[in-house]
Motif scaffolding. Structure first.
Motif, PDB file in Angstrom:
ATOM      1  N   ASP A  13       0.835  -1.198   0.000  1.00 23.08           N
ATOM      2  CA  ASP A  13       0.000   0.000   0.000  1.00 23.08           C
ATOM      3  C   ASP A  13       0.873   1.252   0.000  1.00 23.08           C
ATOM      4  O   ASP A  13       2.088   1.193   0.226  1.00 23.08           O
ATOM      5  N   ALA A  14       0.243   2.388  -0.272  1.00 28.46           N
ATOM      6  CA  ALA A  14       0.989   3.638  -0.423  1.00 28.46           C
ATOM      7  C   ALA A  14       1.722   4.024   0.855  1.00 28.46           C
ATOM      8  O   ALA A  14       2.812   4.604   0.803  1.00 28.46           O
ATOM      9  N   TRP A  18       5.641   4.817   0.986  1.00 31.19           N
ATOM     10  CA  TRP A  18       6.113   6.117   1.473  1.00 31.19           C
ATOM     11  C   TRP A  18       7.227   5.943   2.503  1.00 31.19           C
ATOM     12  O   TRP A  18       8.227   6.672   2.480  1.00 31.19           O
ATOM     13  N   LEU A  57       1.766  11.382  -0.957  1.00 31.07           N
ATOM     14  CA  LEU A  57       1.649  10.693  -2.240  1.00 31.07           C
ATOM     15  C   LEU A  57       2.573  11.292  -3.299  1.00 31.07           C
ATOM     16  O   LEU A  57       2.619  10.792  -4.424  1.00 31.07           O
ATOM     17  N   LEU A  69       2.899   8.534  -5.973  1.00 26.12           N
ATOM     18  CA  LEU A  69       2.305   7.266  -5.563  1.00 26.12           C
ATOM     19  C   LEU A  69       0.814   7.297  -5.855  1.00 26.12           C
ATOM     20  O   LEU A  69       0.109   8.202  -5.410  1.00 26.12           O
ATOM     21  N   THR A  70       0.351   6.302  -6.599  1.00 30.03           N
ATOM     22  CA  THR A  70      -1.060   6.215  -6.952  1.00 30.03           C
ATOM     23  C   THR A  70      -1.626   4.901  -6.433  1.00 30.03           C
ATOM     24  O   THR A  70      -1.240   3.831  -6.918  1.00 30.03           O
ATOM     25  N   PRO A  71      -2.512   4.949  -5.420  1.00 32.62           N
ATOM     26  CA  PRO A  71      -3.115   3.709  -4.922  1.00 32.62           C
ATOM     27  C   PRO A  71      -3.801   2.946  -6.055  1.00 32.62           C
ATOM     28  O   PRO A  71      -4.448   3.532  -6.925  1.00 32.62           O
ATOM     29  N   HIS A  72      -3.636   1.618  -6.030  1.00 30.79           N
ATOM     30  CA  HIS A  72      -4.131   0.755  -7.095  1.00 30.79           C
ATOM     31  C   HIS A  72      -4.745  -0.475  -6.450  1.00 30.79           C
ATOM     32  O   HIS A  72      -4.378  -0.850  -5.332  1.00 30.79           O
ATOM     33  N   THR A  76       0.348  -0.312  -5.256  1.00 29.47           N
ATOM     34  CA  THR A  76       0.614   1.106  -5.489  1.00 29.47           C
ATOM     35  C   THR A  76       1.419   1.270  -6.770  1.00 29.47           C
ATOM     36  O   THR A  76       2.439   0.593  -6.957  1.00 29.47           O
TER      37      THR A  76
END
Length: 238
Positions: A13-14, A18, A57, A69-72, A76
């Motif tokens: 996850d993001a 991070w 992000l 960073l783009t949550p997917h 991520t």
């Protein structure tokens, strides 16, 4: 390779990603390889003159580079937008972009395969006045290699046998998981070809980066010796 933007889909996850961008000890587990001066390099790139977005992000680095960073649904998407190189930095731009491509793959592998196991690395490089082609020197026929994600088994010209899965491939880089590079699971081997750059690298070059996990000192030394010998034989020119 697109020199403006590089992306990898990471199985985390993001928030986890991070942390991998903001804690020095975590950055060292995927950025580059073990070397003298790595701590200073990390400080200069990730802490000097950087800007964090409030939502964690986006991280803007110096010289215009930026992580997004783009949550997917599968984790991520980590995107690195490259800034425009100017002045003296312009001639290093291709090498820097190629380096970022390697580092992003190492980040993806670290989080996917060994999020809690410390990484130890072997790094060798060299150049060849004979214009040696890295894949040929190793006896790797990339035309017969499986697609990324598929299993492979090869015997190199060094006599070493490698097996695992193809991790990724580009025109200039090949990433292979290697069963013998980790106590549990597998490690990552990245092979990279470098073009001649007048005033910087007078002959074509090659880089070998082995990311290992959980190996003892003897096994790590064996891998280091294998790749040192290969580089001294095929890429001996300064």
């Amino acid at each position: 390779m697109d020199t403006a933007q590089l992306s990898v889909l990471v199985n985390a996850d993001a928030e986890q990603v991070w942390l991998m961008l903001r804690e020095p000890a975590r950055i060292a587990q995927w950025h580059g390889w073990e070397m003298e001066g790595l701590d200073d390099e990390i400080r200069q790139i990730y802490y000097d003159n950087v800007t964090e977005s409030p939502d964690h992000l986006r991280l803007d680095l110096g010289r215009g580079d930026a992580f997004i960073l783009t949550p997917h649904q599968d984790g991520t998407l980590v995107t690195l937008n490259r800034g425009t190189a100017t002045g003296e930095w312009a001639r290093y731009d291709t090498d820097i972009t190629e380096g970022w491509s390697i580092f992003l793959q190492q980040l993806k592998f670290k989080l996917a395969r060994h999020p809690h196991t410390p990484r130890r690395t072997v790094y060798v490089d060299g150049t060849s006045a004979a214009h040696t082609h890295l894949w040929d020197a190793l006896g790797i026929d990339t035309g017969w290699l499986p697609d990324p994600g598929e299993p492979y088994g090869i015997t190199l010209t060094t006599g070493d046998t490698l097996s695992g899965k193809v991790w990724y491939r580009t025109d200039t880089q090949l990433g292979l998981t290697v069963a013998d590079y980790a106590e549990h699971g597998d490690g990552l081997l990245i092979l990279a070809q470098q073009a001649r750059v007048p005033g910087l690298r007078e002959h074509p070059g090659a880089q070998v980066i082995a990311s290992t996990f959980g190996l003892g000192a003897a096994d790590l030394e064996k891998i280091s010796t294998q790749w040192d010998t290969f580089m001294e034989t095929h890429y001996p020119d300064a």
